[in-house]
Motif scaffolding. Structure first.
Motif, PDB file in Angstrom:
ATOM      1  N   ALA A 274      67.090  67.258  63.305  1.00 13.72           N
ATOM      2  CA  ALA A 274      66.098  66.825  62.334  1.00 13.72           C
ATOM      3  C   ALA A 274      66.283  65.296  62.175  1.00 13.72           C
ATOM      4  O   ALA A 274      65.351  64.574  61.922  1.00 13.72           O
ATOM      5  CB  ALA A 274      66.196  67.463  61.080  1.00 13.72           C
ATOM      6  N   LEU A 301      56.374  66.229  60.460  1.00 10.57           N
ATOM      7  CA  LEU A 301      57.104  67.236  59.729  1.00 10.57           C
ATOM      8  C   LEU A 301      56.960  68.729  60.378  1.00 10.57           C
ATOM      9  O   LEU A 301      58.074  69.146  60.331  1.00 10.57           O
ATOM     10  CB  LEU A 301      56.593  67.451  58.375  1.00 10.57           C
ATOM     11  N   LEU A 302      55.838  68.894  61.045  1.00 10.61           N
ATOM     12  CA  LEU A 302      55.908  70.038  61.900  1.00 10.61           C
ATOM     13  C   LEU A 302      56.678  70.244  62.983  1.00 10.61           C
ATOM     14  O   LEU A 302      57.454  71.105  63.412  1.00 10.61           O
ATOM     15  CB  LEU A 302      54.324  70.384  62.229  1.00 10.61           C
ATOM     16  N   ILE A 304      59.676  68.453  63.394  1.00  9.58           N
ATOM     17  CA  ILE A 304      60.838  68.499  63.032  1.00  9.58           C
ATOM     18  C   ILE A 304      61.122  70.116  62.723  1.00  9.58           C
ATOM     19  O   ILE A 304      62.389  70.597  62.798  1.00  9.58           O
ATOM     20  CB  ILE A 304      61.287  67.685  61.666  1.00  9.58           C
ATOM     21  N   PHE A 305      60.293  70.566  61.846  1.00 12.03           N
ATOM     22  CA  PHE A 305      60.570  71.922  61.479  1.00 12.03           C
ATOM     23  C   PHE A 305      60.373  73.048  62.486  1.00 12.03           C
ATOM     24  O   PHE A 305      61.362  73.888  62.736  1.00 12.03           O
ATOM     25  CB  PHE A 305      59.476  72.463  60.569  1.00 12.03           C
ATOM     26  N   LEU A 306      59.501  72.935  63.593  1.00 12.38           N
ATOM     27  CA  LEU A 306      59.624  73.583  64.669  1.00 12.38           C
ATOM     28  C   LEU A 306      61.066  73.479  65.700  1.00 12.38           C
ATOM     29  O   LEU A 306      61.508  74.347  66.126  1.00 12.38           O
ATOM     30  CB  LEU A 306      58.613  73.321  65.409  1.00 12.38           C
ATOM     31  N   CYS A 308      63.851  72.576  64.625  1.00 13.66           N
ATOM     32  CA  CYS A 308      65.190  73.144  63.700  1.00 13.66           C
ATOM     33  C   CYS A 308      65.034  74.746  63.769  1.00 13.66           C
ATOM     34  O   CYS A 308      66.003  75.278  63.876  1.00 13.66           O
ATOM     35  CB  CYS A 308      64.840  72.808  62.178  1.00 13.66           C
ATOM     36  N   LEU A 309      63.679  75.185  63.799  1.00 13.28           N
ATOM     37  CA  LEU A 309      63.404  76.793  63.855  1.00 13.28           C
ATOM     38  C   LEU A 309      63.937  77.245  65.061  1.00 13.28           C
ATOM     39  O   LEU A 309      64.709  78.057  65.201  1.00 13.28           O
ATOM     40  CB  LEU A 309      61.940  76.999  63.654  1.00 13.28           C
ATOM     41  N   TYR A 312      67.660  77.090  65.284  1.00 13.36           N
ATOM     42  CA  TYR A 312      68.157  78.275  64.303  1.00 13.36           C
ATOM     43  C   TYR A 312      68.055  79.569  65.219  1.00 13.36           C
ATOM     44  O   TYR A 312      69.181  80.384  65.181  1.00 13.36           O
ATOM     45  CB  TYR A 312      67.337  78.282  63.140  1.00 13.36           C
TER      46      TYR A 312
END
Length: 321
Positions: A274, A301-302, A304-306, A308-309, A312
């Motif tokens: 991120a 933002l999308l 970065i979120f994807l 990180c997801l 994870y």
């Protein structure tokens, strides 16, 4: 302090004596005197030294104490040191019993111990056919009583070890377990120092080259020696188990630390991704098309979120989270 002083003749209790009367009975055939002292003073030992003609070095050892278990021979007489174990409130206390034995006397001096040997005297008096063997049988009875009292201590230590073993796999109990295991190992070491030298003493008393005083009851001393072998084997087993438990506990601690390290590394990797993406779009170069695009910010933002997801899920699948 004088506990009792009794004369025996042909295996039967004759009479109780004052110390000053001992000499009158030492010359009688088939007669011997059994004296028991507790925390004897220097004056008491000197008086009995004179009555029984005890060796000066043996009397000095009995007076000063803090001796390792041993057997010393002085002509027809012998001097034996044994340790008395008292296990109270999780603490092990050591006392001593010093035994002087000759052809017509036996003297026991008990120091720094609350244990008593009234039962030993009663046992001997119930077996007059064995008591006829004289001081040698009394010596066996005293030694047998001391050794038999080691078995409950072994049982308590084994129970304590089992209790610790049940807690080994409890999370966050590693330090407490290590402390308890080392404390238990110290107690076992003390017991080892008590038993190992006494095995040599019992072995010598049961051998054909043992003191003449014990010649007729060597089989009884062999029985004591067998008990000490069993106790020594139990001590070695407990020591090995403690060492194994310590290694297991340390390994569990290392595994737990490794798990924590993996979790920290996984979260660090997620935040690093991120941070890297945010850093790219935060450089503010003039010719960055996405900075002027209407949907640039939501897309960043999308992304970065994807990212990180994805990381994870990946770390979760391999067991790092």
């Amino acid at each position: 302090m004088l506990i009792n002083c009794v004369a025996y003749e042909n295996g039967a209790r004759l009479t109780e004596l004052a110390v000053e009367e001992i000499g009158d009975y030492l010359e009688r055939p088939g007669c011997f005197v059994w004296v028991a002292l507790r925390d004897a003073t220097h004056e008491e030992l000197e008086k009995l030294k004179s009555e029984f003609d005890l060796h000066e070095l043996a009397v000095e050892d009995a007076h000063h104490g803090h001796q390792r278990p041993k057997l010393e021979e002085y002509g027809e007489s012998i001097f034996i040191v044994m340790h008395l174990l008292e296990y109270r409130d999780g603490e092990m206390n050591l006392g001593e019993i010093h035994i002087f034995a000759g052809p017509n006397y036996i003297l026991s001096v008990r120091n720094q111990s609350r244990q008593h040997f009234h039962g030993v005297r009663e046992r001997c008096e119930r077996e007059p056919h064995l008591l006829q063997q004289g001081p040698g049988f009394v010596l066996y009875a005293l030694m047998d009583a001391v050794v038999d009292r080691y078995f409950p201590t072994i049982d308590l230590l084994e129970s304590e070890l089992e209790e610790i073993e049940e807690q080994i796999f409890t999370r966050e109990a590693g330090l407490s377990n290590i402390e308890r295991l080392y404390a238990l190992k110290r107690k076992i070491t003390i017991l080892k120092h008590v038993v190992a030298p006494l095995m040599e003493v019992a072995g010598k008393l049961s051998s054909n080259r043992g003191p003449v005083l014990c010649a007729n009851i060597r089989d009884y001393f062999r029985n004591v020696h067998d008990h000490l072998i069993r106790i020594n084997a139990s001590i070695d087993t407990i020591r090995d188990t403690i060492s194994t438990a310590i290694q297991v506990n340390l390994s569990i601690g290392a595994i737990e630390s490794n798990e924590v390290s993996k979790r920290l590394a996984a979260w660090a990797g997620i935040f690093a991704a991120a941070t890297a993406l945010a850093g790219i779009w935060g450089m503010n170069f003039k010719h960055m098309p996405e900075l002027q695009w209407e949907f640039g910010y939501p897309l960043a933002l999308l992304t970065i979120f994807l990212a990180c997801l994805f990381l994870y899920i990946r770390f979760k699948r391999i067991g790092w989270l």
